[in-house]
Scaffold this motif. Structure first.
Motif, mmCIF file in Angstrom:
data_model
loop_
_atom_site.group_PDB
_atom_site.id
_atom_site.type_symbol
_atom_site.label_atom_id
_atom_site.label_comp_id
_atom_site.label_asym_id
_atom_site.label_seq_id
_atom_site.Cartn_x
_atom_site.Cartn_y
_atom_site.Cartn_z
ATOM 1 N N ASN A 1 -21.610 69.971 18.192
ATOM 2 C CA ASN A 1 -22.230 69.835 19.501
ATOM 3 C C ASN A 1 -21.245 70.129 20.829
ATOM 4 O O ASN A 1 -21.676 69.612 21.912
ATOM 5 N N ARG A 2 -20.258 70.814 20.535
ATOM 6 C CA ARG A 2 -19.358 71.227 21.535
ATOM 7 C C ARG A 2 -18.932 72.506 21.249
ATOM 8 O O ARG A 2 -18.898 73.097 20.251
ATOM 9 N N SER A 3 -18.538 73.396 22.465
ATOM 10 C CA SER A 3 -18.107 74.931 22.235
ATOM 11 C C SER A 3 -17.288 75.217 23.578
ATOM 12 O O SER A 3 -17.361 74.734 24.687
ATOM 13 N N VAL A 4 -16.304 76.056 23.393
ATOM 14 C CA VAL A 4 -15.616 76.501 24.474
ATOM 15 C C VAL A 4 -15.672 78.177 24.415
ATOM 16 O O VAL A 4 -15.494 78.876 23.334
ATOM 17 N N LEU A 5 -16.468 78.740 25.659
ATOM 18 C CA LEU A 5 -16.675 80.066 25.371
ATOM 19 C C LEU A 5 -15.833 80.783 26.539
ATOM 20 O O LEU A 5 -15.739 80.223 27.604
#
Length: 98
Positions: free
Chosen positions: A55-59
């Motif tokens: 449920n998390r991301s770094v783009l």
């Protein structure tokens, strides 16, 4: 290269994907977001963190131009686009010009 000057714009987004309940859900949301950004703004997009968190991301989003004004405009459009993308929330954001 003869006296070539170029500007690189970068935005890092820490994202919450509240509609994702599995890595498959996350991939679906990010795939849609990334393809829309690439097609609409002609930028490079990559997931650079939290790859195993469902449920998390770094783009990271980047653009390059010989015009600072154009880089600033593209980055602002990207920020607005991500901010209005209905399946995610921006937790943190960092913008940098190189």
């Amino acid at each position: 290269m003869r006296n070539s000057t170029f500007i690189i714009g970068l935005v890092l987004f820490e994202l919450d994907i509240s509609s994702a309940f599995s890595l498959k859900d996350k991939r679906r949301v990010l795939s849609s977001l990334k393809s829309q950004m690439k097609n609409k703004f002609n930028v490079a997009v990559s997931e650079v963190g939290d790859k195993d968190v469902w449920n998390r991301s770094v783009l990271a989003v980047t653009t390059v131009s010989d015009s600072r004004r154009l880089v600033d405009e593209v980055l602002q459009k990207i920020i607005n686009f991500v901010d209005n993308f209905h399946e995610i929330n921006i937790l943190k954001m960092h913008e940098e010009i190189l």
